[in-house]
Design a protein around this motif. Sequence first.
Motif, PDB file in Angstrom:
ATOM      1  N   THR A  33      -4.740   4.822  34.654  1.00 29.85           N
ATOM      2  CA  THR A  33      -4.084   3.546  34.544  1.00 29.85           C
ATOM      3  C   THR A  33      -2.646   3.542  34.699  1.00 29.85           C
ATOM      4  OG1 THR A  33      -2.996   4.357  32.386  1.00 29.85           O
ATOM      5  CG2 THR A  33      -5.398   3.497  32.098  1.00 29.85           C
ATOM      6  N   SER A  34      -2.089   2.438  35.108  1.00 29.16           N
ATOM      7  CA  SER A  34      -0.635   2.350  35.369  1.00 29.16           C
ATOM      8  C   SER A  34       0.419   2.801  34.615  1.00 29.16           C
ATOM      9  CB  SER A  34      -0.481   0.934  35.380  1.00 29.16           C
ATOM     10  OG  SER A  34      -0.616   0.179  34.198  1.00 29.16           O
ATOM     11  N   ARG A  35       0.099   3.334  33.344  1.00 29.35           N
ATOM     12  CA  ARG A  35       0.712   4.127  32.287  1.00 29.35           C
ATOM     13  C   ARG A  35       0.499   5.763  32.282  1.00 29.35           C
ATOM     14  NH1 ARG A  35       3.827   2.358  28.041  1.00 29.35           N
ATOM     15  NH2 ARG A  35       4.383   0.111  28.383  1.00 29.35           N
ATOM     16  N   LYS A  36      -0.035   6.268  33.654  1.00 31.34           N
ATOM     17  CA  LYS A  36      -0.305   7.579  33.635  1.00 31.34           C
ATOM     18  C   LYS A  36       0.898   8.582  33.682  1.00 31.34           C
ATOM     19  CE  LYS A  36      -0.711   7.259  38.562  1.00 31.34           C
ATOM     20  NZ  LYS A  36      -1.463   6.690  39.647  1.00 31.34           N
ATOM     21  N   SER A  37       2.015   8.171  33.882  1.00 35.61           N
ATOM     22  CA  SER A  37       3.199   9.122  33.681  1.00 35.61           C
ATOM     23  C   SER A  37       2.955  10.246  32.681  1.00 35.61           C
ATOM     24  CB  SER A  37       4.533   8.281  33.568  1.00 35.61           C
ATOM     25  OG  SER A  37       5.462   9.240  33.971  1.00 35.61           O
ATOM     26  N   GLY A  38       3.190  11.299  32.848  1.00 34.71           N
ATOM     27  CA  GLY A  38       2.948  12.352  31.951  1.00 34.71           C
ATOM     28  C   GLY A  38       1.671  12.908  32.028  1.00 34.71           C
ATOM     29  N   VAL A  39       0.828  12.641  32.560  1.00 39.44           N
ATOM     30  CA  VAL A  39      -0.669  12.953  32.731  1.00 39.44           C
ATOM     31  C   VAL A  39      -0.446  13.838  34.278  1.00 39.44           C
ATOM     32  CG1 VAL A  39      -2.920  12.639  33.037  1.00 39.44           C
ATOM     33  CG2 VAL A  39      -1.688  11.189  31.656  1.00 39.44           C
ATOM     34  N   PRO A  40      -1.083  15.336  33.926  1.00 43.17           N
ATOM     35  CA  PRO A  40      -0.737  15.848  35.101  1.00 43.17           C
ATOM     36  C   PRO A  40      -1.585  15.353  36.395  1.00 43.17           C
ATOM     37  CG  PRO A  40      -1.066  17.436  33.535  1.00 43.17           C
ATOM     38  CD  PRO A  40      -1.145  15.977  33.032  1.00 43.17           C
ATOM     39  N   LYS A  41      -0.995  15.475  37.695  1.00 40.89           N
ATOM     40  CA  LYS A  41      -1.807  14.762  38.695  1.00 40.89           C
ATOM     41  C   LYS A  41      -3.148  15.289  38.946  1.00 40.89           C
ATOM     42  CE  LYS A  41      -0.929  13.536  43.099  1.00 40.89           C
ATOM     43  NZ  LYS A  41      -0.714  13.793  44.726  1.00 40.89           N
ATOM     44  N   LYS A  42      -3.234  16.717  38.833  1.00 37.67           N
ATOM     45  CA  LYS A  42      -4.597  17.181  38.817  1.00 37.67           C
ATOM     46  C   LYS A  42      -5.718  16.685  37.950  1.00 37.67           C
ATOM     47  CE  LYS A  42      -3.487  21.648  40.827  1.00 37.67           C
ATOM     48  NZ  LYS A  42      -2.833  23.143  40.547  1.00 37.67           N
ATOM     49  N   ILE A  43      -5.137  16.149  36.654  1.00 35.99           N
ATOM     50  CA  ILE A  43      -5.899  15.785  35.708  1.00 35.99           C
ATOM     51  C   ILE A  43      -6.386  14.279  35.901  1.00 35.99           C
ATOM     52  CG2 ILE A  43      -6.239  14.957  33.201  1.00 35.99           C
ATOM     53  CD1 ILE A  43      -6.005  18.122  33.530  1.00 35.99           C
ATOM     54  N   THR A  44      -5.452  13.715  36.717  1.00 38.26           N
ATOM     55  CA  THR A  44      -5.637  12.300  36.987  1.00 38.26           C
ATOM     56  C   THR A  44      -6.990  12.096  37.878  1.00 38.26           C
ATOM     57  OG1 THR A  44      -4.211  11.892  38.640  1.00 38.26           O
ATOM     58  CG2 THR A  44      -3.286  11.404  36.815  1.00 38.26           C
ATOM     59  N   GLN A  45      -6.796  13.212  38.840  1.00 40.51           N
ATOM     60  CA  GLN A  45      -7.972  13.227  39.988  1.00 40.51           C
ATOM     61  C   GLN A  45      -9.180  13.418  39.513  1.00 40.51           C
ATOM     62  OE1 GLN A  45      -5.683  16.204  42.152  1.00 40.51           O
ATOM     63  NE2 GLN A  45      -4.905  14.732  43.226  1.00 40.51           N
ATOM     64  N   LEU A  46      -9.306  13.912  38.169  1.00 39.98           N
ATOM     65  CA  LEU A  46     -10.745  14.190  37.564  1.00 39.98           C
ATOM     66  C   LEU A  46     -11.638  13.167  37.038  1.00 39.98           C
ATOM     67  CD1 LEU A  46      -9.742  17.531  35.925  1.00 39.98           C
ATOM     68  CD2 LEU A  46     -10.962  17.309  37.997  1.00 39.98           C
TER      69      LEU A  46
ATOM     70  N   LYS B  57       3.748  -9.006  26.558  1.00 45.56           N
ATOM     71  CA  LYS B  57       3.822  -8.223  28.029  1.00 45.56           C
ATOM     72  C   LYS B  57       2.265  -7.819  28.280  1.00 45.56           C
ATOM     73  CE  LYS B  57       7.974  -5.666  28.201  1.00 45.56           C
ATOM     74  NZ  LYS B  57       8.520  -4.224  27.556  1.00 45.56           N
ATOM     75  N   PRO B  58       1.733  -7.249  29.457  1.00 45.38           N
ATOM     76  CA  PRO B  58       0.751  -7.048  29.886  1.00 45.38           C
ATOM     77  C   PRO B  58       0.146  -5.781  29.203  1.00 45.38           C
ATOM     78  CG  PRO B  58       2.189  -6.724  31.578  1.00 45.38           C
ATOM     79  CD  PRO B  58       2.811  -7.152  30.456  1.00 45.38           C
ATOM     80  N   ILE B  59      -1.073  -5.779  28.955  1.00 44.46           N
ATOM     81  CA  ILE B  59      -1.735  -4.377  28.425  1.00 44.46           C
ATOM     82  C   ILE B  59      -1.891  -3.680  29.736  1.00 44.46           C
ATOM     83  CG2 ILE B  59      -4.076  -3.371  27.499  1.00 44.46           C
ATOM     84  CD1 ILE B  59      -2.792  -4.988  25.140  1.00 44.46           C
ATOM     85  N   PHE B  60      -1.854  -2.339  29.558  1.00 44.15           N
ATOM     86  CA  PHE B  60      -1.709  -1.742  30.936  1.00 44.15           C
ATOM     87  C   PHE B  60      -3.231  -1.785  31.649  1.00 44.15           C
ATOM     88  CE2 PHE B  60      -3.814   1.868  29.281  1.00 44.15           C
ATOM     89  CZ  PHE B  60      -3.449   2.062  27.873  1.00 44.15           C
ATOM     90  N   ARG B  61      -3.006  -1.805  33.192  1.00 44.66           N
ATOM     91  CA  ARG B  61      -4.196  -1.700  33.849  1.00 44.66           C
ATOM     92  C   ARG B  61      -4.624  -0.532  34.559  1.00 44.66           C
ATOM     93  NH1 ARG B  61       0.016  -4.038  36.447  1.00 44.66           N
ATOM     94  NH2 ARG B  61       0.724  -5.975  35.357  1.00 44.66           N
ATOM     95  N   GLN B  62      -5.846  -0.664  35.103  1.00 42.36           N
ATOM     96  CA  GLN B  62      -6.397   0.662  35.636  1.00 42.36           C
ATOM     97  C   GLN B  62      -5.755   0.641  37.206  1.00 42.36           C
ATOM     98  OE1 GLN B  62     -10.819   0.669  35.192  1.00 42.36           O
ATOM     99  NE2 GLN B  62     -10.520   2.032  33.595  1.00 42.36           N
ATOM    100  N   ARG B  63      -5.683   1.953  37.525  1.00 45.91           N
ATOM    101  CA  ARG B  63      -5.233   1.901  38.822  1.00 45.91           C
ATOM    102  C   ARG B  63      -6.023   1.378  39.839  1.00 45.91           C
ATOM    103  NH1 ARG B  63      -6.090   8.483  38.833  1.00 45.91           N
ATOM    104  NH2 ARG B  63      -8.489   8.225  39.111  1.00 45.91           N
TER     105      ARG B  63
END
Length: 432
Positions: free
Chosen positions: A158-171, A426-432
């Motif tokens: 999602t657009s709120r992915k800050s704090g999630v390691p990049k390697k995890i986001t790729q999974l 405010k918007p609810i967060f979106r998927q990337r």
Amino acid sequence: MVKSFDNNAKTLQLAMKIIPSGSQTFSKAPHQLPQNNHTPNFVKKAKGAWIWDLDNNKYLDYLMALGPIILGYSDDDVNKKVLKTLNEGTIFSLNHYLEVECAKLLTDVLDNTEMVKFGKTGSDANAAAIRLSRHITKKDIVLTCSYGGWHDWYVGTTSRKSGVPKKITQLTKNFIRNDINSFNNVVNQNKNQVACVILEPFSFDNLNSDISFLKEVREICTRNNIFLIFDEVVSGFRYNLEGASKISGVQPELSTWGKAMANGFPLSCITGKQKYMKEFDNIFFSGTFGGESLSLAACIATIKKIKSKKIIPYLYEYNSKLTKLINKNIKDNKLDKYLCLKTSGPRSIITFNSKNELLNRKRKTIMMQEFIKNNMLYFGINMPSYSHKNMELKFTSLAFEKVFSKISNIYKNKNENKYINGGIIKPIFRQR
Ligand SMILES: Cc1ncc(COP(=O)(O)O)c(C=O)c1O
């Protein structure tokens, strides 16, 4: 009588100083309400379908705590069982017998269920089901197309992915719901790496499209040794008692449940056949508060009542009346240019149509603001409960007549900016 909101305002001021975002839940944060001097930011109590704010203003609710309240707030039958249990203790140095009683009840009522593992939240259940599927398939990639909770595997998409390691986001990879080409592509792009697909079985599309998509997904999963996980955190105990596999004829390897299963007490679970579930023995999913007795007592009372009072057909019937009522008001006020109602069985949602996302949020803010003036806490999400009866339907009808005729004029005359009395939601967060 002019309503006061002083206690709501004072408490919000303090909350903003001592609680990040003033809330524990994104969808209940102050930025999700039309903030002005008339905002019911805090609840004092609730009963049935009604909520009282901190200044004793009373509202009819349709969001029902984001889904858990299926019988009605503070249900007498659930309370009775919970209070009896409370007097005997909540958490212990050994397992409580209600864990077994509740698991047995769930294996009896749920389809495709031989074993049950409890958690506290939907996020817990989904994270655990994903871990189990990775353990069994020995693969890492997760595919999804619907909200799955606050854990890294989902928020990384999602657009709120800050704090999630990049390697995890790729999974975790997304696909488009009810678009089999999109699903096939993502499976092919990750050949032999996909552990599971996790999705809500039902959307606001039509039920037949959902079911034929699930069937196609099932086939592809079976061919590719991919676990299919039904996230029934919202659909569970609302669409039917047995679960989506009974409605769709599609059997997932695992299902996850939460929200309505204990009518507002924090309980979730993962269910499935013994051959998969017993593998929990070989991974780690454990917590101090797992098996806490009050939520189990609430779950037993809730499921028994859902069965004995035939609550699920009632929810469909009420939502069908509500759908007619809302659609009539949309038509009478020519609001279909701006918004529409999507209905799926026992629930429905109003969505705003403009390509201009900010304008949609302004219009929704105004709609919510006007409903609050008419004593309805209305987010555009309809999850009626067993406590929504004829009286509530009549109240809803009057409120819709007033609010929809007013907002229709505001939208038609492009007066949105003039009518917003405070902040825009405010918007609810979106998927990337
Ligand atoms: C479909 C779905 N899955 C999982 C979750 C996460 O549940 P919880 O908020 O209880 O962690 C939600 C929450 O809204 C949900 O809608």
